[in-house]
Design a protein around this motif. Structure first.
Motif, mmCIF file in Angstrom:
data_model
loop_
_atom_site.group_PDB
_atom_site.id
_atom_site.type_symbol
_atom_site.label_atom_id
_atom_site.label_comp_id
_atom_site.label_asym_id
_atom_site.label_seq_id
_atom_site.Cartn_x
_atom_site.Cartn_y
_atom_site.Cartn_z
ATOM 1 N N SER A 18 54.416 -33.700 -22.633
ATOM 2 C CA SER A 18 53.069 -33.815 -23.206
ATOM 3 C C SER A 18 53.124 -34.487 -24.575
ATOM 4 C CB SER A 18 52.409 -32.439 -23.312
ATOM 5 O OG SER A 18 53.175 -31.581 -24.156
ATOM 6 N N HIS A 19 54.209 -34.250 -25.307
ATOM 7 C CA HIS A 19 54.360 -34.891 -26.618
ATOM 8 C C HIS A 19 54.521 -36.397 -26.450
ATOM 9 C CE1 HIS A 19 56.873 -35.664 -30.450
ATOM 10 N NE2 HIS A 19 55.592 -35.673 -30.756
ATOM 11 N N PHE A 20 55.337 -36.781 -25.493
ATOM 12 C CA PHE A 20 55.548 -38.209 -25.241
ATOM 13 C C PHE A 20 54.247 -38.862 -24.776
ATOM 14 C CE2 PHE A 20 57.264 -41.928 -22.957
ATOM 15 C CZ PHE A 20 58.164 -42.397 -23.903
ATOM 16 N N GLU A 21 53.540 -38.196 -23.875
ATOM 17 C CA GLU A 21 52.261 -38.732 -23.404
ATOM 18 C C GLU A 21 51.269 -38.884 -24.543
ATOM 19 O OE1 GLU A 21 52.323 -36.945 -18.823
ATOM 20 O OE2 GLU A 21 51.203 -35.919 -20.409
ATOM 21 N N SER A 22 51.242 -37.909 -25.440
ATOM 22 C CA SER A 22 50.293 -37.989 -26.556
ATOM 23 C C SER A 22 50.659 -39.125 -27.498
ATOM 24 C CB SER A 22 50.246 -36.658 -27.321
ATOM 25 O OG SER A 22 51.494 -36.396 -27.970
ATOM 26 N N LEU A 23 51.962 -39.356 -27.703
ATOM 27 C CA LEU A 23 52.382 -40.475 -28.556
ATOM 28 C C LEU A 23 51.967 -41.808 -27.944
ATOM 29 C CD1 LEU A 23 55.988 -39.302 -29.545
ATOM 30 C CD2 LEU A 23 54.063 -39.597 -31.106
ATOM 31 N N MET A 24 52.124 -41.926 -26.628
ATOM 32 C CA MET A 24 51.736 -43.166 -25.974
ATOM 33 C C MET A 24 50.225 -43.369 -25.979
ATOM 34 S SD MET A 24 54.174 -43.821 -22.633
ATOM 35 C CE MET A 24 53.344 -45.398 -22.343
ATOM 36 N N SER A 25 49.463 -42.281 -25.945
ATOM 37 C CA SER A 25 48.019 -42.377 -25.743
ATOM 38 C C SER A 25 47.213 -42.495 -27.024
ATOM 39 C CB SER A 25 47.531 -41.159 -24.937
ATOM 40 O OG SER A 25 48.198 -41.089 -23.692
#
Length: 673
Positions: A643-650
């Protein structure tokens, strides 16, 4: 501070084109013939092994001075791997290197020094006559009885001629850079990230690759034997495309090629059973997987990592391109859960593999799995979701489609834009009843019709890209429905083309498109300024009256659709660019849909680039980017923080406010799609 321009000429027993610079520079037989160098516009000088490195060069490096080269990655790695350990040169941090080639690419110019010099018409041209000599001298003259290479000498002045060739490269590059612009600070940061990514590389499962090659070899031998038997010896190898084409034509199929799309199209039709078997053998065995495996082993470094897989600004839109093993064109997998087959492949159990799936299809599906994270680390990858469709509708201001994306991201799966398009196309009464195949058809329309594609071309694209079969009437309907439901996208095509034509006719006048793009001609370039502030560059723009033959799909009273050829004369935009197929500098025509596609891909690239910088800085070291995907290799414990990686990408940059950006992440020890 002064700039030091340099160029190396080297020699080796390995092929640089196959290995890339990293294994090439690390090989014990690789060495330097000479280095041409010059500060600023001073006369070009020469250094050869055996001489002491000039103190001025050492001092320049130690003071943090800039080194410039064409395709600086090559010079940088040669410097690091050979100049420093063998010849006592001071180490040069990546931050001190400047690459003239990427500056040229960023301006839409060729990446070849020779071509760029010709296009710009600079006074100092590359020494084309010396090129053949240089290529000969890069390899040994012969091999001694002890197996050691015997290198060329200065007989007939060959080395003197090579030295002059090397010096001329520096003169040519210096002439070119006067016509180039420096990268912006943000692009400079991205270039340095690109160099770190290439230096990191990715781990290879060499044992799996070697086993896969044996399985693939056996599969090819069996396919060749079966093909020869089925065709009565008319076709003896799956690679004999000419023979296969002749055989198929003898069977009444009338094909012009046996390319992958043609074979797939034929297999979807009614066929004689023997012909179907022949075509299936071609489809299964005629894959690029074996070539990919060989490329992996050729480029692997001593630590079982493969490096140098990316080319910064590989496309005129700014997107990265693949190199060496070409990770950007790994084939689609044809088997589910390909990692399940790894133990069988490792043990070369061909017949057992064949019980579940075609072995060559398994090998092709395993190509990504051959890229592995190092011990103590894991892969964390993320894909942007439908990023081009989101960017296109955002640029156009198509708010109803954007709202559907936002609702879908918030959890309302009934607002899936692809399902909504399928419903509009009449494939299902509601999004709840849309099948997987219906959704794929909706996806093909939502993503495929956004750049002014007409019906006939869309028939081919829908099948080649999305495996959706449409007849001409179905394609015509899909195009009509898309354009009716995306009126602002259609308007964007016309507005952008009009702005580019008007800007070309009125240099210096800035035209704003959709409130987000600016178009202007300054000097020899048409610039489309993206929301990020980065320009797309079109060299030597001109407006010409042109007559084109266009195919218009018209519906008949009986419901059928026919294509009618019509001539259309209008003022159109053209510019100079490198043809991606012929690699020649040529004049290209363009139009609103194509310009829109360029812009959308460029904006999506800028969103990707911003996400890469964020992820890399947050402890997810990037090791690869492929299209709309980021692959990182963090510490193993970070694999659970998706979820952290997804939030960084988004995260949406300020310049893209209002554009819905979403990403989906995964983690694991092997690369996958």
């Amino acid at each position: 501070m002064s700039t030091l321009s340099i160029d190396f000429e080297t020699r080796a027993t390995v092929d640089l084109r196959e290995t890339g610079v990293y294994p090439y520079a690390a090989h014990p037989d690789t060495d330097i013939w000479c280095m041409a160098w010059a500060f600023d516009d001073e006369p070009v000088q020469l250094w050869v092994p055996g001489q002491g490195l000039p103190p001025a060069i050492q001092d320049h490096i130690l003071r943090g001075g800039e080194l410039r080269a064409w395709n600086a990655q090559f010079e940088r790695i040669i410097w690091r791997e050979i100049m420093v350990p063998r010849y006592g040169a001071a180490p040069v941090p990546p931050e001190q290197w400047v690459c003239s080639m990427v500056e040229a690419r960023a301006m839409g110019l060729p990446g070849s020094l020779d071509q760029a010099a010709k296009v710009l018409g600079v006074t100092q041209q590359k020494d084309s006559e010396g090129y053949g000599l240089m290529m000969r001298l890069t390899r040994p003259r012969s091999t001694g009885k002890d197996g050691r290479p015997i290198w060329w000498t200065n007989a007939e002045g060959k080395l003197d001629r090579l030295y002059e060739y090397c010096k001329q490269d520096v003169r040519t590059e210096r002439a070119i850079i006067k016509a180039l612009r420096r990268l912006t600070p943000n692009e400079r940061e991205l270039y340095l990230l690109d160099q770190r990514i290439n230096d990191r590389g990715l781990g290879l499962d060499v044992a799996l690759i070697e086993s896969a090659m044996e399985v693939a070899s056996e599969g090819t031998e069996r396919a060749n034997a079966a093909l020869s038997e089925l065709t009565g010896g008319a076709v003896r190898k799956v690679s004999n495309n000419g023979d296969l084409r002749a055989y198929l034509n003898e069977q009444g199929l009338g094909v012009d090629s046996v390319s992958k799309p043609v074979v797939a199209e034929l297999l979807s039709s009614d066929l004689d059973p023997t012909v179907r078997q022949v075509l299936q053998l071609k489809a299964d065995a005629g894959r690029t997987s074996v070539a990919k495996l060989k490329s992996m082993l050729a480029a692997v470094c001593a630590d079982h990592r493969v490096r140098g897989l990316l080319q910064y600004y590989g496309a005129s839109t700014g997107r990265w391109a693949g190199r060496l093993v070409q990770p950007h064109n790994f084939p689609r997998g044809t088997v589910e859960n390909p990692e399940w087959y790894i133990p069988l492949v490792m043990q070369r159990r061909y017949d057992e593999i064949d019980m579940y799936a075609p072995p060559l299809g398994v090998i092709s599906s395993l190509l990504r799995s051959m890229l592995v994270a190092t011990e103590g680390r894991t892969y964390v990858g993320g894909d942007f979701s439908a990023i081009e469709a989101r960017v296109l509708n955002w640029l156009a201001g198509q708010e109803d489609i954007l709202e559907a994306f936002r609702a879908y991201d918030a959890g309302d799966k009934s607002m899936d834009p692809y399902k909504r398009m399928a419903v509009m196309m009449g494939l299902a009464p509601s999004t709840a009843e849309v099948t997987k195949q219906d959704r794929q058809a909706g996806k093909a329309a939502e993503l495929g019709c956004g750049f002014q594609m007409a019906a006939k071309k869309y028939v081919t694209a829908a099948w080649d890209v999305y495996q959706v079969r449409l007849d001409l009437k179905g394609a015509h309907e899909a195009v009509k429905i898309y354009r009716k439901s995306h009126e602002k996208v259609v308007q964007l095509w016309w507005d952008l083309e009009t702005a580019c034509v008007e800007a070309t006719l009125n240099p210096g006048v800035v035209h704003t498109v959709a409130g987000k793009l600016k178009v202007v001609v300054r000097g020899a370039y048409l610039y489309i300024i993206l929301p990020s502030g980065r320009p797309l560059c079109y060299a030597a723009p001109a407006v010409r009256e042109r007559t084109s033959v266009i195919e218009v799909a018209e519906e008949q009273p009986d419901g059928s659709v026919i294509l009618i050829e019509k001539e259309m004369t209008k003022m159109g935009l053209e510019f100079s660019a490198l043809d991606p197929i012929t690699k020649q500098w040529t004049r290209e025509r363009t139009y609103g849909g194509k310009l829109t596609e360029n812009v959308v891909q460029a904006v999506a690239r800028d969103l990707m680039a911003a996400a890469m910088l964020r992820c890399d800085g947050a402890g997810y070291p990037i090791v690869l980017t492929v299209h709309d995907e980021i692959l990182s290799e963090p510490l193993a414990e970070m694999g659970s923080e998706l979820s952290h990686f997804e939030s960084l990408m988004s995260i949406t940059p300020a310049w893209a406010s209002g554009c819905p950006v979403a990403a989906e992440a995964w983690s694991g020890p092997r690369y996958k799609k």
